[in-house]
Scaffold this active site. Structure first.
Site, short mmCIF file in Angstrom:
data_model
loop_
_atom_site.label_atom_id
_atom_site.label_comp_id
_atom_site.label_asym_id
_atom_site.label_seq_id
_atom_site.Cartn_x
_atom_site.Cartn_y
_atom_site.Cartn_z
N ASP A 216 0.82 -1.22 0.00
CA ASP A 216 0.00 0.00 0.00
C ASP A 216 0.85 1.27 0.00
O ASP A 216 2.06 1.20 0.16
CB ASP A 216 -0.95 0.00 1.21
CG ASP A 216 -0.25 -0.41 2.52
OD1 ASP A 216 0.99 -0.40 2.56
OD2 ASP A 216 -0.96 -0.72 3.48
N ASN B 293 -7.12 -1.96 14.55
CA ASN B 293 -8.53 -2.18 14.20
C ASN B 293 -8.72 -3.40 13.30
O ASN B 293 -9.78 -3.58 12.69
CB ASN B 293 -9.10 -0.94 13.52
CG ASN B 293 -8.30 -0.53 12.28
OD1 ASN B 293 -7.35 -1.21 11.90
ND2 ASN B 293 -8.67 0.56 11.66
N HIS C 277 -7.08 -4.08 10.51
CA HIS C 277 -6.84 -3.94 9.07
C HIS C 277 -5.60 -4.73 8.64
O HIS C 277 -4.70 -4.98 9.43
CB HIS C 277 -6.77 -2.47 8.64
CG HIS C 277 -5.53 -1.71 8.99
ND1 HIS C 277 -5.52 -0.37 9.25
CD2 HIS C 277 -4.23 -2.11 9.12
CE1 HIS C 277 -4.29 0.02 9.51
NE2 HIS C 277 -3.49 -1.01 9.45
N GLU D 184 -9.44 -1.59 5.38
CA GLU D 184 -10.05 -1.14 6.62
C GLU D 184 -11.32 -1.95 6.92
O GLU D 184 -11.82 -2.67 6.05
CB GLU D 184 -10.40 0.35 6.49
CG GLU D 184 -9.20 1.25 6.24
CD GLU D 184 -8.30 1.43 7.46
OE1 GLU D 184 -8.24 0.53 8.34
OE2 GLU D 184 -7.63 2.48 7.54
#
Ligand code: GLP
Length: 215
Positions: free
Chosen positions: A37, A108, A110, A115
């Site tokens: 990414d 979280n 990811h 996400e």
């Protein structure tokens, strides 16, 4: 073909790769790499970009051919995004697919920048960053206001096509995400859980990250 990740988690691996190259003469010529990414809005020379991170931590110290290094671009005009993402996927396929993909986890859940809410069959695309992700990145950007709001990320489906997945997670902040990956239902609310079922998935984690596992 290596799939590489950014963040503090893989730094020990990158240090070891630099060491075996410098001290043991291991050559990485011919190795083709694809990163997961990149932040949108950051150029390759911005020290906070993942491109700059990878140069600093790894590529500047190895003999990988720069033409064999692939990282999504962070400086795309909105009209270029779809085409860039399609070409990224094509380049992975043309290179024969990813043999080993390194992955970290977000607090979280990811993976890369997939996400919460990302689908199991998602592909390389633009994504809006989750508030928790932006909060966790605030330190690197001085404050929250300067953290990019979007990124280009390989999709969960793209990642699942790698022949081997190695998930690294260290420290208590990753314990909830590790639990979702190992024990939770396969649920897009915790994208890490979507990796389960891959035929060659291994976790390299420490005791703190494993603290919420039941077995
Ligand atoms: C970023 C990256 C992820 C990485 C995560 C964890 O969000 N896009 O690929 O796994 O950070 O970062 P760290 O390893 O610093 O905890």
């Amino acid at each position: 073909m290596l799939g590489l990740a950014t963040g503090s988690t893989p730094l020990g691996i990158y240090r070891e790769l630099r060491r075996v190259h410098a001290e043991e003469g291991v050559s990485f010529a011919g190795v083709v790499t694809f990163n997961l990414d990149e932040y949108l809005g950051l150029g390759p020379r911005d020290p906070r970009s993942f491109r700059a991170f990878m140069q600093r931590e790894l590529f500047d110290h190895l003999d990988v051919d720069p033409l064999d290094v692939h990282i999504p671009s962070g400086t795309l005009h909105p009209a270029e995004v779809a085409d860039h993402c399609t070409r990224y996927e094509e380049a992975i396929r043309a290179a024969g697919g990813i043999d080993l993909q390194l992955l970290g986890l977000g607090r979280n859940g990811h993976v890369a920048f997939n996400e919460p809410g990302s689908a199991a069959d998602s592909r390389t695309r633009r994504i809006e960053l989750h508030p928790v992700t932006r909060e966790d990145a605030a330190g690197a950007f001085g404050d929250l206001e300067h953290v990019p709001r979007a990124a280009i990320t390989m999709g969960v489906g793209t990642i699942l096509e790698a022949r081997s997945l190695r998930v690294l997670a260290f420290g208590p902040a990753k314990a909830r995400a590790v639990r979702a990956l190992v024990d939770g239902p396969r649920d897009a609310a915790w994208p890490a859980s979507l990796l389960r079922g891959h035929r060659d998935l291994r976790l390299w984690i420490d005791d703190d990250a494993a603290a919420q596992l039941t077995a």
